[in-house]
Scaffold this active site. Sequence first.
Site, PDB file in Angstrom:
ATOM      1  CB  SER A  13      68.741  57.624  79.824  1.00  0.00           C
ATOM      2  OG  SER A  13      69.287  57.953  78.549  1.00  0.00           O
ATOM      3  CE  LYS A  14      69.946  51.170  78.103  1.00  0.00           C
ATOM      4  NZ  LYS A  14      69.917  49.714  78.070  1.00  0.00           N
ATOM      5  NE  ARG A  15      69.488  53.249  73.778  1.00  0.00           N
ATOM      6  CZ  ARG A  15      68.684  52.759  74.794  1.00  0.00           C
ATOM      7  NH1 ARG A  15      68.108  53.152  75.580  1.00  0.00           N
ATOM      8  NH2 ARG A  15      68.528  51.259  74.567  1.00  0.00           N
TER       9      ARG A  15
END
Length: 120
Positions: A13-15
């Site tokens: 994910s983006k994190r």
Amino acid sequence: MPLILGADKKRLSKRHGATSIREYQMQGILPEALFNFLALLGWSPGDDREVMSVEELIAAFDIRRILKKSSVFDDEKLRWMNGQHIRITDDKTLFDRIIPYNLRTCLMEMTSTSAAFFRS
């Protein structure tokens, strides 16, 4: 659509596990190698081919060949695939791509050295 997992088998994910395309470019990953690698995450051409040009990938694409199970984003496999694409890229094209990368690297080193000099 299958999920893409990191090496730790957790969903990317983006994190979690995010790397920008710019970072791959700075690491010397060729755009066509990254495209090839990403295309084969969750899709298969139906044979044992792994290294394919963008044109070959587009010609072979069939939505019915999208896999149901999740795929693992394997940096080692990406680097292997990049090496394969480097080997099949003609010398002039490769040279034209390496020069801007080397110039950026030299400029960054010169800037760093100059900053250290002026701080002392």
